[in-house]
Scaffold this motif. Structure first.
Motif, PDB file in Angstrom:
ATOM      1  N   ASN A  36      19.146 -13.174   0.003  1.00 43.54           N
ATOM      2  CA  ASN A  36      18.619 -12.664   1.265  1.00 43.54           C
ATOM      3  C   ASN A  36      17.106 -12.617   1.160  1.00 43.54           C
ATOM      4  O   ASN A  36      16.574 -12.074   0.189  1.00 43.54           O
ATOM      5  CB  ASN A  36      19.151 -11.253   1.552  1.00 43.54           C
ATOM      6  N   MET A  37      16.400 -13.173   2.137  1.00 43.02           N
ATOM      7  CA  MET A  37      14.940 -13.135   2.070  1.00 43.02           C
ATOM      8  C   MET A  37      14.454 -11.721   2.367  1.00 43.02           C
ATOM      9  O   MET A  37      14.838 -11.128   3.383  1.00 43.02           O
ATOM     10  CB  MET A  37      14.315 -14.126   3.051  1.00 43.02           C
ATOM     11  N   ARG A  38      13.595 -11.195   1.499  1.00 45.31           N
ATOM     12  CA  ARG A  38      13.135  -9.810   1.619  1.00 45.31           C
ATOM     13  C   ARG A  38      11.672  -9.713   2.009  1.00 45.31           C
ATOM     14  O   ARG A  38      11.145  -8.606   2.123  1.00 45.31           O
ATOM     15  CB  ARG A  38      13.366  -9.081   0.298  1.00 45.31           C
ATOM     16  N   GLY A  39      11.005 -10.834   2.199  1.00 45.42           N
ATOM     17  CA  GLY A  39       9.615 -10.810   2.620  1.00 45.42           C
ATOM     18  C   GLY A  39       8.845 -11.985   2.058  1.00 45.42           C
ATOM     19  O   GLY A  39       9.305 -12.677   1.145  1.00 45.42           O
ATOM     20  N   THR A  40       7.683 -12.217   2.614  1.00 40.54           N
ATOM     21  CA  THR A  40       6.799 -13.283   2.145  1.00 40.54           C
ATOM     22  C   THR A  40       5.593 -12.680   1.427  1.00 40.54           C
ATOM     23  O   THR A  40       5.342 -11.470   1.511  1.00 40.54           O
ATOM     24  CB  THR A  40       6.307 -14.144   3.315  1.00 40.54           C
ATOM     25  N   LYS A  41       4.866 -13.520   0.739  1.00 39.28           N
ATOM     26  CA  LYS A  41       3.662 -13.038   0.052  1.00 39.28           C
ATOM     27  C   LYS A  41       2.680 -12.443   1.045  1.00 39.28           C
ATOM     28  O   LYS A  41       2.049 -11.414   0.757  1.00 39.28           O
ATOM     29  CB  LYS A  41       3.016 -14.178  -0.735  1.00 39.28           C
ATOM     30  N   THR A  42       2.555 -13.056   2.194  1.00 31.99           N
ATOM     31  CA  THR A  42       1.632 -12.542   3.218  1.00 31.99           C
ATOM     32  C   THR A  42       2.068 -11.170   3.703  1.00 31.99           C
ATOM     33  O   THR A  42       1.247 -10.257   3.867  1.00 31.99           O
ATOM     34  CB  THR A  42       1.548 -13.524   4.393  1.00 31.99           C
ATOM     35  N   GLU A  43       3.375 -11.002   3.924  1.00 27.54           N
ATOM     36  CA  GLU A  43       3.883  -9.728   4.438  1.00 27.54           C
ATOM     37  C   GLU A  43       3.797  -8.618   3.386  1.00 27.54           C
ATOM     38  O   GLU A  43       3.595  -7.443   3.741  1.00 27.54           O
ATOM     39  CB  GLU A  43       5.337  -9.900   4.886  1.00 27.54           C
ATOM     40  N   LEU A  44       3.936  -8.973   2.130  1.00 29.00           N
ATOM     41  CA  LEU A  44       3.991  -7.976   1.050  1.00 29.00           C
ATOM     42  C   LEU A  44       2.699  -7.915   0.252  1.00 29.00           C
ATOM     43  O   LEU A  44       2.686  -7.385  -0.860  1.00 29.00           O
ATOM     44  CB  LEU A  44       5.148  -8.316   0.100  1.00 29.00           C
ATOM     45  N   ILE A  45       1.604  -8.411   0.801  1.00 23.51           N
ATOM     46  CA  ILE A  45       0.400  -8.623   0.004  1.00 23.51           C
ATOM     47  C   ILE A  45      -0.127  -7.343  -0.645  1.00 23.51           C
ATOM     48  O   ILE A  45      -0.543  -7.349  -1.817  1.00 23.51           O
ATOM     49  CB  ILE A  45      -0.687  -9.322   0.858  1.00 23.51           C
ATOM     50  N   ASN A  46      -0.114  -6.231   0.071  1.00 24.61           N
ATOM     51  CA  ASN A  46      -0.632  -4.984  -0.513  1.00 24.61           C
ATOM     52  C   ASN A  46       0.295  -4.455  -1.598  1.00 24.61           C
ATOM     53  O   ASN A  46      -0.164  -3.940  -2.631  1.00 24.61           O
ATOM     54  CB  ASN A  46      -0.823  -3.930   0.586  1.00 24.61           C
ATOM     55  N   ASP A  69      12.714   3.414  -2.865  1.00 28.41           N
ATOM     56  CA  ASP A  69      12.315   2.563  -1.753  1.00 28.41           C
ATOM     57  C   ASP A  69      12.165   1.122  -2.224  1.00 28.41           C
ATOM     58  O   ASP A  69      12.267   0.809  -3.407  1.00 28.41           O
ATOM     59  CB  ASP A  69      11.024   3.073  -1.108  1.00 28.41           C
ATOM     60  N   PHE A  70      11.894   0.218  -1.284  1.00 31.89           N
ATOM     61  CA  PHE A  70      11.850  -1.211  -1.578  1.00 31.89           C
ATOM     62  C   PHE A  70      10.726  -1.541  -2.552  1.00 31.89           C
ATOM     63  O   PHE A  70      10.904  -2.361  -3.462  1.00 31.89           O
ATOM     64  CB  PHE A  70      11.674  -1.991  -0.275  1.00 31.89           C
ATOM     65  N   ASP A  71       9.547  -0.904  -2.369  1.00 31.93           N
ATOM     66  CA  ASP A  71       8.418  -1.195  -3.256  1.00 31.93           C
ATOM     67  C   ASP A  71       8.749  -0.869  -4.707  1.00 31.93           C
ATOM     68  O   ASP A  71       8.397  -1.625  -5.621  1.00 31.93           O
ATOM     69  CB  ASP A  71       7.181  -0.401  -2.816  1.00 31.93           C
ATOM     70  N   GLN A  72       9.458   0.250  -4.918  1.00 33.58           N
ATOM     71  CA  GLN A  72       9.842   0.615  -6.285  1.00 33.58           C
ATOM     72  C   GLN A  72      10.857  -0.365  -6.856  1.00 33.58           C
ATOM     73  O   GLN A  72      10.771  -0.753  -8.035  1.00 33.58           O
ATOM     74  CB  GLN A  72      10.425   2.029  -6.291  1.00 33.58           C
ATOM     75  N   ASP A  73      11.827  -0.765  -6.021  1.00 31.26           N
ATOM     76  CA  ASP A  73      12.826  -1.736  -6.482  1.00 31.26           C
ATOM     77  C   ASP A  73      12.162  -3.062  -6.829  1.00 31.26           C
ATOM     78  O   ASP A  73      12.513  -3.702  -7.833  1.00 31.26           O
ATOM     79  CB  ASP A  73      13.881  -1.959  -5.392  1.00 31.26           C
ATOM     80  N   THR A  93       2.661 -20.717   0.418  1.00 29.54           N
ATOM     81  CA  THR A  93       3.783 -20.029   1.058  1.00 29.54           C
ATOM     82  C   THR A  93       4.780 -19.619  -0.006  1.00 29.54           C
ATOM     83  O   THR A  93       5.334 -20.467  -0.721  1.00 29.54           O
ATOM     84  CB  THR A  93       4.482 -20.945   2.085  1.00 29.54           C
ATOM     85  N   LEU A  94       4.988 -18.319  -0.156  1.00 33.08           N
ATOM     86  CA  LEU A  94       5.887 -17.781  -1.175  1.00 33.08           C
ATOM     87  C   LEU A  94       6.840 -16.807  -0.508  1.00 33.08           C
ATOM     88  O   LEU A  94       6.416 -15.876   0.188  1.00 33.08           O
ATOM     89  CB  LEU A  94       5.080 -17.074  -2.266  1.00 33.08           C
ATOM     90  N   GLU A  95       8.135 -17.026  -0.699  1.00 30.29           N
ATOM     91  CA  GLU A  95       9.164 -16.178  -0.105  1.00 30.29           C
ATOM     92  C   GLU A  95       9.999 -15.537  -1.197  1.00 30.29           C
ATOM     93  O   GLU A  95      10.365 -16.197  -2.182  1.00 30.29           O
ATOM     94  CB  GLU A  95      10.065 -17.009   0.813  1.00 30.29           C
ATOM     95  N   PHE A  96      10.315 -14.261  -1.040  1.00 26.57           N
ATOM     96  CA  PHE A  96      11.061 -13.514  -2.048  1.00 26.57           C
ATOM     97  C   PHE A  96      12.515 -13.329  -1.596  1.00 26.57           C
ATOM     98  O   PHE A  96      12.777 -12.917  -0.456  1.00 26.57           O
ATOM     99  CB  PHE A  96      10.407 -12.149  -2.288  1.00 26.57           C
ATOM    100  N   PHE A  97      13.433 -13.584  -2.522  1.00 31.74           N
ATOM    101  CA  PHE A  97      14.864 -13.479  -2.239  1.00 31.74           C
ATOM    102  C   PHE A  97      15.510 -12.547  -3.248  1.00 31.74           C
ATOM    103  O   PHE A  97      15.136 -12.530  -4.431  1.00 31.74           O
ATOM    104  CB  PHE A  97      15.529 -14.861  -2.318  1.00 31.74           C
ATOM    105  N   ASP A  98      16.506 -11.766  -2.774  1.00 32.48           N
ATOM    106  CA  ASP A  98      17.201 -10.850  -3.676  1.00 32.48           C
ATOM    107  C   ASP A  98      18.367 -11.546  -4.363  1.00 32.48           C
ATOM    108  O   ASP A  98      18.527 -12.771  -4.276  1.00 32.48           O
ATOM    109  CB  ASP A  98      17.654  -9.592  -2.932  1.00 32.48           C
TER     110      ASP A  98
END
Length: 567
Positions: A152-162, A118-122, A143-148
């Motif tokens: 491609n943007m895969r999420g922000t720090k706020t969205e992926l905080i947990n 899954d994405f969390d493991q990757d 504001t921190l954005e993650f790119f592969d």
């Protein structure tokens, strides 16, 4: 501060930091990256694979309406030590003040190229989460954005905080707002870097400067000393005893100083919390003798001192455990210390922490606060010297009557907790104790116990071999009561602690009494006659030879004298 013009792809120097700029966070591949000098050469920079991520970051920034972008590979002139030092000391602030931070994860495959999991493991498998420098790049930006790999943007720090919390251990409060770092124990902050790596040894310390809001000069080439300097600066700036809550790997050095050697020794500190109910007032500072502390010390039955750290370790899965620990001090932690002449108190059992339920008022009253000092670190050679110091110690054993130790000498060798003279295996060692022995509720008497080491033939049953040259020693002891003809002279000699006075004490006893492994004295009162005896014998504890002096007291009541009859 050098910034890239996102339209012209040119570097511009800014005296003051602009209000709006983008910043790139990424992992380096040394041979691919574009340096400051190469960036000015259009043909040279195009040949580097790293130039593609620079242009991609500038393109993203331009689309957000940002004119400037900062990239650490090409925006720092690393040939200038002054500029490099300024950049590293300011980097946390630069990330924090950026309008947006782009985290490029080149080993995160796009959705269409996933091979399973899954994405969390990757995400957790990306090298970005294991590099030292990217820790501050995770925490600092608002504001921190993650790119592969394909941007491609895969999420922000706020969205992926947990998810980010589970991967890195950084608390969600700190991820949401880096201002919460000031409320986070130093040991916890260190634990976030426990599994992170840097190419240069010094960088594991330098990458944490912003995490602790510390500024210090960079000295590449100093090796592990950089991490020691970081801890020194933290101690100077913060009052946080969790900086001493580290644990070494098992089967390492027997003794250590108070400072850790690397962040990995704080791995267990992820859930350290300050125990506010234990209102410790410990003062500490860096001195030329190491670390000086004015603090409460406890003791244990093994002859160790216990330094409370004013914080607790809790089970992160149990809220009840957390609540209970805060209420009664359960799982509060401290470290073991042992006295070592010439070193002060050294960290014993460095792979362990002492846990306790809190310091009772009686314990505080009994031990009180003491001014002590401890080395910052110890080399393996120092450990062997300390082991040698504790070998052939002279311990005061038990007595069939209670006694109080009024004074001892020399101070540097006496350990009051274990009632031991640390002789340092010196065959000329001499020490003394002034004792008050209580024989009944109404009767007590004073005496002076003098002891030391002496050279002796190996055939003596109480002798112990000192070195490979065949030297053997044993302990000797003499005891004197106030009725002794030597009392006045001994009282004078035991008021001073200079080496010459101790030598005179040894010579005085030797001249008038001789040195033996047993002695006795008599004290007489109107109600009893007391015979006090001392004897020294060798013992072994965990393979280490020492000598124990036992004190025994025999009391004989006086018969009342009959009054003469009147004629």
């Amino acid at each position: 501060m050098w910034l890239i013009d996102t339209t012209l792809l040119e570097l511009r120097c800014h005296v003051t930091v602009p209000h709006s700029y983008a910043i790139l966070s990424h992992t380096w591949t040394e041979e691919e990256e574009v340096s400051f000098q190469e960036f000015h050469d259009i043909e040279a920079r195009r040949k580097k694979d790293g130039f593609a991520k620079i242009t991609a970051a500038c393109e993203l920034a331009r689309l957000r309406g940002l004119k400037w972008c900062w990239v650490d590979t090409c925006c720092i002139d690393k040939t200038s030590s002054a500029e490099l030092s300024e950049a590293i000391n300011s980097m946390f602030r630069w990330y924090k003040e950026s309008a947006v931070c782009f985290a490029y994860l080149r080993d995160l495959l796009p959705d269409g190229e996933k091979t399973g999991g899954d994405f969390d493991q990757d995400l957790a498998g990306c090298a970005w989460f294991w590099r030292g420098w990217t820790l501050q790049e995770l925490i600092a930006p608002r504001t921190l954005e993650f790119f592969d790999k394909d941007w491609n943007m895969r999420g922000t720090k706020t969205e992926l905080i947990n998810t980010l919390h589970n991967i890195t251990g950084v608390s969600t409060q700190v991820l949401e707002n880096s201002d919460c770092l000031g409320e986070t124990p130093a040991g916890t902050r260190m634990s976030w870097a426990a599994d992170r790596q840097t190419k240069r040894v010094e960088d594991i310390a330098y990458c944490l400067l912003g995490i602790f809001d510390i500024y210090m000069p960079l000295i590449y080439g100093e090796g592990e000393r950089a991490f020691s300097r970081l801890q020194q600066e933290i101690i100077k700036e913060k009052h946080d005893l969790s900086i001493f809550a580290w644990k070494a790997e098992p089967n390492g050095q027997k003794f250590r100083g108070l400072l850790a050697r690397c962040p990995s020794e704080f791995r267990h500190c992820r859930d350290v919390q300050v125990s506010y109910q234990l209102r410790m007032t410990t003062e500490y500072s860096i001195t030329n003798r190491g670390i000086q502390l004015h603090t409460l010390l406890g003791t244990d039955d093994a002859g160790n001192y216990l330094l409370p750290l004013g914080c607790i370790l809790r089970d992160p899965c149990s809220q009840d455990s957390k609540k209970q620990a805060l209420l009664d001090g359960k799982d509060s932690i401290g470290v073991y210390l042992k006295k070592a002449p010439n070193y002060g108190l050294v960290r014993a059992y460095p792979d362990k922490l002492h846990t306790y339920r809190g310091w009772t008022s009686s314990m505080i009253q009994q031990h009180g606060k003491k001014r002590i000092h401890s080395p910052q670190d110890l080399a393996a050679y120092d450990c062997s010297l300390i082991d040698e110091q504790h070998r052939l110690s002279i311990r005061l054993g038990e007595s069939n009557f209670p006694f109080k130790i009024n004074s001892t000498g020399p101070d540097y060798s006496w350990d009051a907790n274990s009632q031991t003279f640390i002789t340092m295996a010196d065959q000329r060692f001499t020490g003394y104790c002034r004792l008050r022995i209580t024989t009944s509720r109404r009767s007590s008497f004073d005496c002076v116990l003098v002891c030391g080491l002496m050279r002796i033939p190996s055939i003596d049953k109480n002798s112990v071999k000192v070195n490979d040259e065949g030297l053997h020693v044993r302990a000797w002891c003499s005891i004197f009561s106030s009725s002794s003809t030597m009392w006045a002279e001994l009282s004078d000699l035991t008021k001073r602690h200079e080496p010459q006075d101790l030598m005179n004490l040894r010579n005085t006893v030797d001249k008038k009494c001789g040195k033996s492994d047993s002695d006795r004295c008599v004290s007489e009162t109107s109600t009893e006659i007391v015979l006090a005896s001392v004897s020294a014998e060798k013992e072994q504890d965990h393979g280490i030879w020492f000598f124990r002096i036992n004190v025994s007291v025999d009391c004989m009541p006086r018969r009342p004298q009959k009054r003469a009859r009147d004629d």
